[in-house]
Design a protein around this motif. Structure first.
Motif, PDB file in Angstrom:
ATOM      1  N   LEU A   1      -5.528  33.217  44.742  1.00 51.31           N
ATOM      2  CA  LEU A   1      -6.887  32.934  44.299  1.00 51.31           C
ATOM      3  C   LEU A   1      -6.860  31.848  43.235  1.00 51.31           C
ATOM      4  O   LEU A   1      -5.908  31.762  42.459  1.00 51.31           O
ATOM      5  CB  LEU A   1      -7.530  34.194  43.703  1.00 51.31           C
ATOM      6  N   GLN A   2      -7.912  31.050  43.189  1.00 52.46           N
ATOM      7  CA  GLN A   2      -8.045  30.027  42.154  1.00 52.46           C
ATOM      8  C   GLN A   2      -9.270  30.346  41.315  1.00 52.46           C
ATOM      9  O   GLN A   2     -10.387  30.444  41.847  1.00 52.46           O
ATOM     10  CB  GLN A   2      -8.190  28.643  42.778  1.00 52.46           C
ATOM     11  N   LEU A   3      -9.080  30.523  40.011  1.00 50.73           N
ATOM     12  CA  LEU A   3     -10.181  30.788  39.101  1.00 50.73           C
ATOM     13  C   LEU A   3     -11.013  29.517  38.948  1.00 50.73           C
ATOM     14  O   LEU A   3     -10.496  28.483  38.547  1.00 50.73           O
ATOM     15  CB  LEU A   3      -9.640  31.244  37.742  1.00 50.73           C
ATOM     16  N   VAL A   4     -12.301  29.593  39.296  1.00 51.91           N
ATOM     17  CA  VAL A   4     -13.164  28.412  39.236  1.00 51.91           C
ATOM     18  C   VAL A   4     -14.266  28.535  38.186  1.00 51.91           C
ATOM     19  O   VAL A   4     -14.910  27.548  37.847  1.00 51.91           O
ATOM     20  CB  VAL A   4     -13.775  28.073  40.618  1.00 51.91           C
ATOM     21  N   GLU A   5     -14.468  29.759  37.680  1.00 54.21           N
ATOM     22  CA  GLU A   5     -15.451  29.974  36.621  1.00 54.21           C
ATOM     23  C   GLU A   5     -15.115  31.289  35.941  1.00 54.21           C
ATOM     24  O   GLU A   5     -14.686  32.240  36.601  1.00 54.21           O
ATOM     25  CB  GLU A   5     -16.864  30.051  37.223  1.00 54.21           C
ATOM     26  N   HIS A   6     -15.315  31.325  34.639  1.00 56.29           N
ATOM     27  CA  HIS A   6     -15.085  32.578  33.915  1.00 56.29           C
ATOM     28  C   HIS A   6     -15.881  32.580  32.625  1.00 56.29           C
ATOM     29  O   HIS A   6     -16.237  31.536  32.084  1.00 56.29           O
ATOM     30  CB  HIS A   6     -13.590  32.798  33.629  1.00 56.29           C
ATOM     31  N   ALA A   7     -16.167  33.780  32.166  1.00 48.24           N
ATOM     32  CA  ALA A   7     -16.873  33.954  30.896  1.00 48.24           C
ATOM     33  C   ALA A   7     -16.561  35.350  30.383  1.00 48.24           C
ATOM     34  O   ALA A   7     -16.305  36.268  31.160  1.00 48.24           O
ATOM     35  CB  ALA A   7     -18.379  33.779  31.081  1.00 48.24           C
ATOM     36  N   ALA A   8     -16.588  35.493  29.071  1.00 46.53           N
ATOM     37  CA  ALA A   8     -16.434  36.798  28.428  1.00 46.53           C
ATOM     38  C   ALA A   8     -17.670  37.034  27.571  1.00 46.53           C
ATOM     39  O   ALA A   8     -18.212  36.094  26.974  1.00 46.53           O
ATOM     40  CB  ALA A   8     -15.173  36.830  27.574  1.00 46.53           C
ATOM     41  N   TYR A   9     -18.107  38.284  27.533  1.00 48.99           N
ATOM     42  CA  TYR A   9     -19.337  38.616  26.835  1.00 48.99           C
ATOM     43  C   TYR A   9     -19.061  39.601  25.705  1.00 48.99           C
ATOM     44  O   TYR A   9     -18.068  40.336  25.731  1.00 48.99           O
ATOM     45  CB  TYR A   9     -20.361  39.179  27.827  1.00 48.99           C
ATOM     46  N   ALA A  10     -19.967  39.649  24.738  1.00 49.02           N
ATOM     47  CA  ALA A  10     -19.795  40.479  23.539  1.00 49.02           C
ATOM     48  C   ALA A  10     -19.678  41.967  23.850  1.00 49.02           C
ATOM     49  O   ALA A  10     -19.107  42.716  23.066  1.00 49.02           O
ATOM     50  CB  ALA A  10     -20.951  40.234  22.566  1.00 49.02           C
ATOM     51  N   ASN A  11     -20.187  42.404  24.999  1.00 47.69           N
ATOM     52  CA  ASN A  11     -20.100  43.823  25.367  1.00 47.69           C
ATOM     53  C   ASN A  11     -18.784  44.158  26.082  1.00 47.69           C
ATOM     54  O   ASN A  11     -18.594  45.271  26.536  1.00 47.69           O
ATOM     55  CB  ASN A  11     -21.297  44.235  26.227  1.00 47.69           C
ATOM     56  N   GLY A  12     -17.896  43.182  26.187  1.00 46.15           N
ATOM     57  CA  GLY A  12     -16.602  43.391  26.813  1.00 46.15           C
ATOM     58  C   GLY A  12     -16.543  43.050  28.287  1.00 46.15           C
ATOM     59  O   GLY A  12     -15.476  43.033  28.892  1.00 46.15           O
ATOM     60  N   MET A  13     -17.697  42.758  28.896  1.00 41.73           N
ATOM     61  CA  MET A  13     -17.703  42.370  30.305  1.00 41.73           C
ATOM     62  C   MET A  13     -17.102  40.980  30.458  1.00 41.73           C
ATOM     63  O   MET A  13     -17.144  40.160  29.535  1.00 41.73           O
ATOM     64  CB  MET A  13     -19.130  42.366  30.861  1.00 41.73           C
ATOM     65  N   GLN A  14     -16.575  40.735  31.654  1.00 33.66           N
ATOM     66  CA  GLN A  14     -16.044  39.424  31.994  1.00 33.66           C
ATOM     67  C   GLN A  14     -16.577  39.012  33.349  1.00 33.66           C
ATOM     68  O   GLN A  14     -16.705  39.845  34.259  1.00 33.66           O
ATOM     69  CB  GLN A  14     -14.517  39.443  32.075  1.00 33.66           C
ATOM     70  N   LEU A  15     -16.888  37.733  33.493  1.00 39.13           N
ATOM     71  CA  LEU A  15     -17.217  37.154  34.782  1.00 39.13           C
ATOM     72  C   LEU A  15     -15.987  36.391  35.253  1.00 39.13           C
ATOM     73  O   LEU A  15     -15.442  35.569  34.503  1.00 39.13           O
ATOM     74  CB  LEU A  15     -18.403  36.198  34.665  1.00 39.13           C
ATOM     75  N   ASN A  16     -15.557  36.674  36.457  1.00 41.10           N
ATOM     76  CA  ASN A  16     -14.461  35.932  37.074  1.00 41.10           C
ATOM     77  C   ASN A  16     -14.898  35.503  38.464  1.00 41.10           C
ATOM     78  O   ASN A  16     -15.240  36.356  39.295  1.00 41.10           O
ATOM     79  CB  ASN A  16     -13.199  36.802  37.179  1.00 41.10           C
TER      80      ASN A  16
END
Length: 190
Positions: free
Chosen positions: A169-184
């Motif tokens: 897999l190739q990571l093309v977007e990511h984010a981390a949020y203050a509530n501990g969630m992550q977007l991958n």
């Protein structure tokens, strides 16, 4: 060729079962009762509706979504788009009315043929069993994963435990949020 996107709320240990609530599952509703709600963490959900041109789902998810989603304001962009239900047992007379064009696909070969047609991305919500089968068959092109900072233990998993060749897999977007969630967001390297 159309892009098939699997989108899921997933715990850190890979559970996707009953994220919003479902009878009989011990941790039912884990996305809302265990993690603080931050609107920015769900931005991708609105974007998915704007970018998708069709939806695909398994029978269980269809039976959960079809009675509710057609009338929900949060999912209005999905209402007119074509929907594909992968099932060997669902019959035409079990399809709901008022939710746009709906087609039953009977096999993974029919999913592969759908991907060969003209059109934009196809989005798949939920559908854990279908996700595992499509992933194992190499038919998923992208994953939108909202990872919750929870270990749930038992529950349906997003990915199978089939002994297979590694899938890069190739990571093309990511984010981390203050509530501990992550977007991958991962593209599958074919």
């Amino acid at each position: 060729m159309r892009t098939l996107i699997s989108t899921a709320f997933v715990s850190l240990d890979g559970v996707v079962e009953a994220p919003g609530g479902e009878p009989g599952y011990r941790n039912s509703g884990w996305t809302f009762k265990n993690v603080d709600f931050l609107p920015e963490a769900y931005e991708i959900k609105g974007r998915e509706q704007k970018e998708a041109s069709a939806m695909i789902m398994g029978r269980t998810s269809y039976e959960a979504f079809s009675p509710v989603w057609p009338d929900m304001e949060e999912f209005t962009d999905y209402k007119p788009m074509p929907k594909y239900v992968v099932s060997t047992t669902l019959s035409e007379d079990q399809l709901v009315t008022g939710w746009g064009e709906q087609t039953i696909l009977r096999s993974l070969d029919e999913v592969a043929a759908l991907k060969e047609t003209e059109g934009g991305p196809i989005i798949m919500h939920g559908s854990a069993t279908l996700n595992r089968a499509l992933s194992d068959a190499g038919l998923i092109d992208r994953y939108h994963l909202l990872v919750f900072p929870l270990l749930l233990g038992a529950g349906k998993r997003l990915f199978s435990d089939t002994d297979k060749d590694a899938q890069k897999l190739q990571l093309v977007e990511h984010a981390a949020y203050a509530n501990g969630m992550q977007l991958n967001v991962f593209d599958v390297v074919h």
